[in-house]
Write a protein that holds these residues in place. Structure first.
Motif: not given
Ligand SMILES: *Cc1c(COP(=O)(O)O)cnc(C)c1O
Length: 299
Positions: A245, A255, A257, A293
């Motif tokens: 990430i 972005p 998650d 995110f």
């Protein structure tokens, strides 16, 4: 209606001699985008067709699915009721769903979900309303259709991808992609669903059932639903996912998650290593979930 003509597909980076491309479904222009928007657009077109006035769905308030459905209902002035099991952690999006989008949230015990849904629908009908029920995660044929249609965008890209990787949860995203692939007769392509929670054989079986339900026959090639990278279940992740990430954000400004996309991208890297895949053209589908995110940042 949200315009989804196509989302960007472009070359991202090389991994182990493979050319990795990315499809940015996180950039769909409604409510932070994501695969749940593709599904919701089709559900709401069905809602319009049937003249329904109330939307009922099931899931955690923190889920991308409930957030998108609640937002789309609010945008159309439709009443929305979200049924949630009390043991599902509500996440930071609960306020969005309840206050900003004006959805009613009904919390019930996990064992009473089916009954609560039935009672909610019955009571709405008794009051003369015309409710539409959307299964958790946008499950069902309409959900599957979303990625059967999205596959047209992939097939139109000049690169013929050897592999497609994506985060696989409730199964319809993967099932839709498989149906799209069969429709386009792309027999040489492997679609790898990186399971974010479910284990096999159940996980793969649900994807297979969705394929059968939607296109009336089973998948032409072996279905790959890989449960090796779940990190122990829904919402769990490890330091390696963290690293992915961080790297994706720093290096590419993308972005991801820790529940879906970062976990799946990290899983893809491990999969390529483990299966010694090299020299291939690979598409990773960023299925969205941008608000998550920030949950990761704030952990
Ligand atoms: C729901 C979701 C998935 C999984 O999609 P399914 O169709 O349930 O398999 C993947 N990524 C994100 C960001 C999601 O919200």
């Amino acid at each position: 209606m949200v315009p989804i003509d196509s989302t960007p597909i472009y070359f991202l980076e090389e991994i182990l001699g493979n050319r990795i491309y990315i499809m940015r479904d996180d950039l769909i222009p409604f409510s932070f985008g994501g695969n749940k928007v593709r599904k919701a657009v089709l559900f709401f077109s069905e809602i319009d067709k049937n003249g329904c006035d109330t939307v009922v769905t099931y899931g955690s308030c923190g889920s991308n699915h409930c957030r998108v459905v609640a937002n789309m209902a609010a945008a159309r002035g439709l009443q929305c009721i979200v049924i949630s099991a009390d043991n599902e952690h509500s996440g930071s999006n609960r306020r969005l769903v309840a206050e900003l989008f004006g959805s009613e949230v009904r919390i019930c015990n996990i064992d009473c979900v089916a009954r609560t849904i039935d009672e909610t629908l019955d009571s709405l009908r008794n009051k003369g309303r015309n409710p539409f029920f959307i299964q958790g995660g946008g499950h069902g044929k309409i959900g599957t259709m979303a990625y059967d249609l999205a596959y047209n965008e992939i097939a139109a890209h000049p690169v013929k991808f050897d592999y497609i990787f994506h985060a696989s949860g409730t199964g319809t995203t993967q099932a839709g992609l498989i149906c799209g692939k069969m429709r386009h007769k792309n027999n040489c392509q492997t679609i790898v669903g990186i399971s974010i929670a479910r284990e096999n054989p159940r996980g793969a079986q649900i994807v297979a059932d969705c394929v059968m339900d939607y296109c009336g026959h089973s998948a032409d090639t072996q279905l790959v639903f890989d449960d090796s990278y779940t990190c122990g279940g829904y919402g769990h992740w490890n330091a390696s996912v963290d690293k992915t990430i961080r790297r994706m954000m720093r290096q590419h400004g993308i972005p991801m998650d820790s529940t879906y996309t970062g976990k799946a991208y990290n899983g893809m890297e491990s999969y390529l290593r483990k299966h010694m895949i090299t020299g291939k053209d690979i598409l990773f589908i960023h299925t969205g979930g941008v608000p998550l995110f920030f949950d990761w940042v704030n952990k």
